[in-house]
Write a protein that holds these residues in place. Structure first.
Motif, short mmCIF file in Angstrom:
data_model
loop_
_atom_site.label_atom_id
_atom_site.label_comp_id
_atom_site.label_asym_id
_atom_site.label_seq_id
_atom_site.Cartn_x
_atom_site.Cartn_y
_atom_site.Cartn_z
N UNK A 142 -61.44 17.50 -20.14
CA UNK A 142 -60.56 16.85 -21.11
C UNK A 142 -59.12 17.24 -20.81
N UNK A 143 -58.24 16.24 -20.83
CA UNK A 143 -56.83 16.51 -20.56
C UNK A 143 -55.96 16.36 -21.79
N UNK A 144 -56.57 16.40 -22.96
CA UNK A 144 -55.78 16.18 -24.17
C UNK A 144 -54.90 17.37 -24.53
N UNK A 145 -55.18 18.52 -23.91
CA UNK A 145 -54.34 19.71 -24.11
C UNK A 145 -53.73 20.09 -22.75
N UNK A 146 -52.44 20.27 -22.71
CA UNK A 146 -51.76 20.58 -21.45
C UNK A 146 -52.15 21.95 -20.92
N UNK A 147 -52.07 22.15 -19.59
CA UNK A 147 -52.47 23.44 -19.01
C UNK A 147 -51.70 24.63 -19.57
N UNK A 148 -50.44 24.43 -19.99
CA UNK A 148 -49.65 25.56 -20.50
C UNK A 148 -49.80 25.76 -21.99
N UNK A 149 -50.69 25.00 -22.61
CA UNK A 149 -50.94 25.14 -24.05
C UNK A 149 -51.97 26.25 -24.26
N UNK B 62 -58.82 25.27 -22.92
CA UNK B 62 -60.02 26.00 -22.51
C UNK B 62 -60.39 25.73 -21.05
N UNK B 63 -59.56 24.98 -20.35
CA UNK B 63 -59.84 24.56 -18.98
C UNK B 63 -59.25 25.57 -17.99
N UNK B 64 -60.06 25.97 -17.01
CA UNK B 64 -59.60 26.89 -15.97
C UNK B 64 -59.03 26.06 -14.82
N UNK B 65 -57.76 25.69 -14.95
CA UNK B 65 -57.15 24.81 -13.95
C UNK B 65 -57.04 25.49 -12.59
N UNK B 66 -56.88 26.79 -12.57
CA UNK B 66 -56.79 27.52 -11.29
C UNK B 66 -58.09 27.37 -10.50
N UNK C 289 -60.41 12.96 -18.58
CA UNK C 289 -60.41 12.02 -19.70
C UNK C 289 -59.33 12.43 -20.69
N UNK C 290 -58.76 11.47 -21.37
CA UNK C 290 -57.76 11.71 -22.42
C UNK C 290 -56.56 12.51 -21.89
N UNK C 291 -56.14 12.21 -20.67
CA UNK C 291 -55.07 13.00 -20.07
C UNK C 291 -53.87 12.22 -19.60
N UNK C 292 -53.72 10.97 -20.04
CA UNK C 292 -52.63 10.14 -19.52
C UNK C 292 -51.27 10.76 -19.78
N UNK C 293 -51.00 11.18 -21.01
CA UNK C 293 -49.67 11.69 -21.33
C UNK C 293 -49.45 13.11 -20.81
N UNK C 294 -50.51 13.78 -20.38
CA UNK C 294 -50.39 15.15 -19.87
C UNK C 294 -50.55 15.22 -18.36
N UNK C 295 -50.73 14.09 -17.69
CA UNK C 295 -51.08 14.12 -16.27
C UNK C 295 -49.99 14.74 -15.41
N UNK C 296 -48.72 14.60 -15.82
CA UNK C 296 -47.65 15.22 -15.05
C UNK C 296 -47.79 16.74 -15.01
N UNK D 24 -49.82 21.83 -12.42
CA UNK D 24 -50.66 23.02 -12.47
C UNK D 24 -51.63 23.06 -11.29
N UNK D 25 -52.22 21.93 -10.97
CA UNK D 25 -53.15 21.89 -9.84
C UNK D 25 -52.45 22.22 -8.53
N UNK D 26 -51.24 21.67 -8.34
CA UNK D 26 -50.48 21.95 -7.12
C UNK D 26 -50.08 23.43 -7.08
N UNK D 27 -49.66 23.96 -8.22
CA UNK D 27 -49.24 25.36 -8.27
C UNK D 27 -50.39 26.31 -7.92
N UNK D 28 -51.62 25.88 -8.21
CA UNK D 28 -52.78 26.73 -7.92
C UNK D 28 -53.41 26.39 -6.57
#
Length: 410
Positions: free
Chosen positions: A309-316, A320-324, A336-343, A348-352
């Motif tokens: 789920x992408x409804x919460x940004x990685x820096x929030x 609960x998502x381990x983006x690293x 899913x549900x990540x359109x407004x947070x995709x940037x 975050x994915x590139x940084x990791x």
């Protein structure tokens, strides 16, 4: 015998000996129904298709690996004769006549003492169709009649009211990704028999127009950053209508348990003592990419896919998502549900460690008439979403599978 129509009857074969001669395609089609009827099935055939052999290996049938011999029908209640040996078929038919065993002939219906009807099942009812004209049998016509009746019962276009009182309760129905044809057969049948439908915005809206006038439709749409019906209010509505003795369908988009809060609703119903049926739905996480020509897995490209789920940004801090860890995976990432947070997600994915040129596709309103696909990379996806005005609902696919299929046409 050919001058009169067949007499329709339902055979109760549980525990009774049934003999099937021949292990080819006819047996492969007929055996599952005989097994489901609880019959004691004995197959006589020197060979069998792989599927029939698997039934024997599983102990569902007994297989004698030889040709038919006189006496094979002893003690049988019913026989299916489907070998390619005409002489053996005739001998078996003659034995069946002497032993008073009803015999179906796949090669010569006129010489059979029983016919197999075209059958189908819908909500505890078996529909069996036979041709009444013995001289003009048309199996394709009887199958077409069967299909029309079953489809009508399942989708509610053929109304067959139940005269016994229905037990009140709730069905959590996954409506699929949006195309009304992608709801399950069971889900559509429950929807057709509902008294109340509490529907999400992302459910198959077109199906609501098919409901009878007496059905009450409650809008539980949760529009992003707009009006919404609180989850507690939805729970209360489900309980209230069920307690009034009504049949309630909670029509949800996708699958009830894939970011659909289905378990929250089930828990509330259980606490209130309300019986609940859960009907899985086709999740947009796999169906929408497929509709856009993107396989979530592909041999030699991706051996796994992960849905988040992408409804919460990685820096929030609520995330609960381990983006690293996700950045280290080589398979497909479905968001899913990540359109407004995709940037921020892409950053975050590139940084990791995820390569910036990793392909990304956004599929908006997938499986519907307004579906569109926008392609980008992790480095460009944030700007592309703004430039193309991509709006929810949209499924985001990240990974090399985005480039596997034919390139999308502009």
């Amino acid at each position: 015998m050919a001058e009169h129509p067949a007499y329709p009857v339902g055979l109760r074969l549980t525990g009774r000996r049934v003999v099937v001669l021949g292990g080819g395609q006819v047996a492969q089609r007929r055996l599952p129904a005989l097994i489901a009827a609880g019959a004691d099935v004995h197959l006589v055939s020197p060979e069998a298709t792989p599927s029939v052999e698997a039934m024997a290996d599983a102990g569902e049938i007994t297989w004698s690996r030889r040709r038919y011999t006189e006496g094979d029908l002893e003690g049988a209640w019913y026989a299916l004769i489907s070998t390619s040996d005409l002489e053996a078929n005739n001998l078996a038919s003659a034995e069946g006549e002497r032993r008073r065993v009803w015999c179906v002939r796949s090669d010569d219906a006129d010489r059979a003492t029983a016919w197999t009807p075209a059958t189908g099942h819908s909500e505890g009812v078996t529909v069996a169709v036979l041709t009444t004209d013995a001289k003009g049998r048309d199996p394709r016509h009887t199958a077409a009649v069967r299909d029309a009746v079953i489809e009508g019962l399942r989708d509610g276009t053929l109304v067959a009211p139940q005269f016994r009182t229905r037990a009140p309760g709730v069905a959590l129905v996954g409506g699929g990704p949006g195309d009304p044809d992608l709801i399950t057969v069971r889900g559509r049948r429950l929807l057709a028999g509902a008294d109340v439908v509490i529907a999400d915005r992302l459910g198959p809206r077109d199906l609501l127009a098919e409901l009878p006038p007496h059905v009450e439709v409650i809008d539980a749409a949760k529009i992003p950053y707009g009006r919404y019906m609180a989850q507690e209010a939805i729970n209360n509505a489900l309980i209230e209508h069920a307690k009034q003795g009504r049949s309630v369908v909670r029509l949800k988009g996708g699958d009830p348990y894939v970011f659909g809060r289905g378990m929250e609703e089930l828990q509330a119903l259980a606490e209130a003592g309300i019986p609940c049926t859960v009907v899985p739905g086709i999740s947009s996480s796999i169906s929408v990419p497929g509709a856009a020509g993107i396989p979530v897995t592909h041999r030699g490209v991706a051996h796994e896919f992960t849905v988040v789920s992408g409804h919460v940004a990685p820096d929030d801090e609520r995330s609960l998502v381990d983006w690293a860890s996700l950045a280290k995976l080589t398979g497909t990432l479905v968001i899913l549900m990540g359109v407004d947070k995709i940037g921020k997600i892409a950053e975050a994915l590139i940084a990791h460690g995820k390569p910036a040129d990793t392909p990304v596709a956004l599929v908006q309103e997938g499986t519907t008439a307004t579906q569109r696909r926008v392609d980008a990379t992790l480095a460009t996806v944030g700007e592309r979403v703004r430039a193309e005005d991509v709006r929810p609902p949209a499924v985001i696919i990240v990974g090399p599978v985005v480039g596997v299929g034919p390139r999308p046409t502009e």
